[in-house]
Design a protein around this motif. Structure first.
Motif, short mmCIF file in Angstrom:
data_model
loop_
_atom_site.label_atom_id
_atom_site.label_comp_id
_atom_site.label_asym_id
_atom_site.label_seq_id
_atom_site.Cartn_x
_atom_site.Cartn_y
_atom_site.Cartn_z
N THR A 1 0.85 -1.18 0.00
CA THR A 1 0.00 0.00 0.00
C THR A 1 0.90 1.25 0.00
O THR A 1 2.10 1.15 -0.12
N GLN A 2 0.31 2.41 0.14
CA GLN A 2 1.07 3.63 -0.16
C GLN A 2 2.13 4.00 0.88
O GLN A 2 3.13 4.60 0.56
N GLY A 3 1.85 3.71 2.14
CA GLY A 3 2.83 4.05 3.17
C GLY A 3 2.96 5.53 3.41
O GLY A 3 2.08 6.32 3.07
N CYS B 1 -0.17 8.48 2.12
CA CYS B 1 -1.36 8.32 2.95
C CYS B 1 -1.15 8.99 4.30
O CYS B 1 -0.03 9.19 4.74
N ILE C 1 -2.52 7.89 7.29
CA ILE C 1 -2.79 7.07 8.47
C ILE C 1 -1.86 5.87 8.68
O ILE C 1 -2.12 5.06 9.55
N PRO C 2 -0.78 5.73 7.93
CA PRO C 2 0.01 4.52 8.10
C PRO C 2 0.67 4.41 9.48
O PRO C 2 1.10 5.41 10.05
N SER D 1 0.67 -4.23 4.44
CA SER D 1 -0.35 -3.22 4.65
C SER D 1 0.06 -2.34 5.81
O SER D 1 0.46 -2.86 6.85
N CYS D 2 -0.08 -1.02 5.65
CA CYS D 2 0.47 -0.12 6.66
C CYS D 2 -0.57 0.41 7.63
O CYS D 2 -0.26 1.24 8.47
N CYS D 3 -1.83 0.00 7.49
CA CYS D 3 -2.78 0.23 8.58
C CYS D 3 -3.60 -1.04 8.69
O CYS D 3 -3.40 -1.98 7.94
N ASN E 1 -7.74 -0.34 5.88
CA ASN E 1 -8.15 0.13 4.57
C ASN E 1 -7.62 -0.72 3.43
O ASN E 1 -8.03 -1.86 3.28
N CYS E 2 -6.66 -0.21 2.64
CA CYS E 2 -6.32 -0.93 1.41
C CYS E 2 -5.34 -2.07 1.67
O CYS E 2 -4.57 -2.44 0.82
N GLY E 3 -5.37 -2.62 2.84
CA GLY E 3 -4.39 -3.62 3.24
C GLY E 3 -4.43 -4.92 2.49
O GLY E 3 -5.30 -5.16 1.69
S1 SF4 Z 1 -3.03 0.41 4.09
FE1 SF4 Z 1 -3.96 2.05 5.31
S2 SF4 Z 1 -2.27 3.39 5.89
FE2 SF4 Z 1 -1.55 2.14 4.20
S3 SF4 Z 1 -1.95 3.36 2.36
FE3 SF4 Z 1 -3.74 2.03 2.66
S4 SF4 Z 1 -5.17 3.27 3.89
FE4 SF4 Z 1 -3.16 4.26 4.02
#
Ligand code: SF4
Ligand code: SF4
Length: 358
Positions: free
Chosen positions: A129-131, A135, A137-138, A171-173, A176-178
């Motif tokens: 994901t974006q990191g 983003c 919220i990571p 996935s960094c949270c 979401n897009c994990g």
């Molecule tokens: S996994 Fe969560 S923190 Fe990472 S880019 Fe997606 S929404 Fe943002």
């Protein structure tokens, strides 16, 4: 302004991909007879018309600087047919119709420092994901985890050593897009959010935040004479869903935000039903810049999968055959209380955890 003077709206959606396709792919669209794998990192598709195209795949770091992009495009212009595409796992693919171009292209990519591979029964590039770059919220930098792990898994990317394809995700949270994959490295928060009551009434729409909590743990509250929120910490599952709509509910934390490893996720229903991943390691230190603890666990799982799985078994199929107790035995990963889904809504989710079923 009359209707005649109004300009056409500018569409900003995904452009039509056909305009970027290699002419041989456009010509034979939907008319492919078979494909095979001449060597690691190379696919050959043969059409009913007799045409064949070769796809050469190389890993990239996903977040690409202009210099690297230009380098990759120059290689495409000079050694391929000038057509490229990026895969969802951040690999670049070059398409050529002339088999004689394949090896010089691989040599040019290797010379420029890119790694060719990621096809068939290899470990493909980790998707992430974006990191921190994109983003807000990571809890970790997904790209950094990917880079660190792929550095140690290059040998598995360039060779066909695995029983079957291995897709790894990060996935960094937690919400979401994990990722969901054969192996997924996901953020795991281990404490409820800490609320900055001075900011809540200025920054957050309280009803939206209350509605956001999946376990109804957030209530409106007056704190020091200000409208704020409170969290029932006994109910909170530390998911972090309240943080995006209300940044004063800070949940990222250097000490308490950890990583967890989940395995056995499979979106495909090609040979069996799609499967959810299951938690196998939790509370792993979120330890930049190289995340050695998480990488060691992934390598341990891959080693046992390679040694124990039958040909063409995916990770979920291997574990289903040997059983979860045996999986924990062979990998040496501890089975702890954190593997038990003790959330009171677990009646509906028991099949998503590794613990005993009723
Ligand atoms: S996994 Fe969560 S923190 Fe990472 S880019 Fe997606 S929404 Fe943002
Ligand atoms: S972290 Fe998740 S469960 Fe806890 S209060 Fe926020 S939204 Fe609710």
């Amino acid at each position: 302004m009359s209707m005649a003077d109004m300009r056409e709206p500018t569409e900003s959606g995904c452009p039509d991909g056909f305009q970027y396709m290699h002419p041989a792919m456009r010509k034979n669209f939907g008319q492919w007879k078979y494909h095979d794998d001449p060597q690691p990192g190379v696919l050959r598709h043969v059409a009913f018309s007799g045409d064949q195209v070769f796809t050469i795949k190389a890993g990239t770091q996903r977040i690409l600087d202009v210099f690297t992009l230009r380098t990759l495009c120059d290689i495409g212009d000079k050694f391929a047919d000038g057509f490229i595409r990026f895969t969802i796992r951040s690999n670049i693919e070059y398409i050529v119709t002339d088999e004689a171009k394949v090896q010089p292209l691989i040599d040019a990519l290797t010379e420029a420092g890119f790694i060719v591979g990621g096809t068939k029964n290899s470990v493909t590039s980790l998707s992430h994901t974006q990191g921190w770059l994109h983003c807000d919220i990571p809890g970790t930098d997904a790209s950094g985890v990917v880079k660190s792990m792929m550095d140690e898994l290059i040998g598995e990317f360039t060779a066909w050593n695995m029983p079957n394809r291995v897709h790894i995700t990060t996935s960094c949270c937690q919400i979401n897009c994990g990722g969901q994959g054969d192996i997924a490295i996901n953020v795991q928060h281990t404490k409820p959010p800490k609320i900055d009551h001075n900011l809540v009434s200025n920054v957050c729409e309280r009803p939206s935040v209350v509605a956001r909590c999946p376990v109804a743990a957030i209530r409106p509250a007056m704190v020091n004479g200000k409208a704020s929120l409170e969290v029932d910490e006994k109910k909170c599952i530390c998911c972090g869903a309240c943080f995006p709509p209300c940044p004063p509910m800070q949940i990222n934390d250097a000490e308490h935000t950890k990583l967890a490893v989940w395995i056995g996720g499979n979106h495909s229903n090609a040979r069996g039903k799609p499967t959810f991943q299951k938690l196998v390691a939790s509370g792993i230190p979120n330890n930049p810049p190289r995340w050695p603890e998480a990488t060691a666990i992934v390598k341990r799982i891959l080693k046992e999968y390679k040694a124990g799985a039958k040909d063409w078994e995916r990770i979920n199929e291997w574990v289903e055959r040997i059983g979860w107790p045996r999986f924990f035995e062979v990998t040496g990963l501890p089975f702890t209380k954190y593997h038990v889904d003790n959330w009171r809504g677990a009646r509906a989710s028991l099949n998503a955890s590794t613990h005993i079923r009723f």
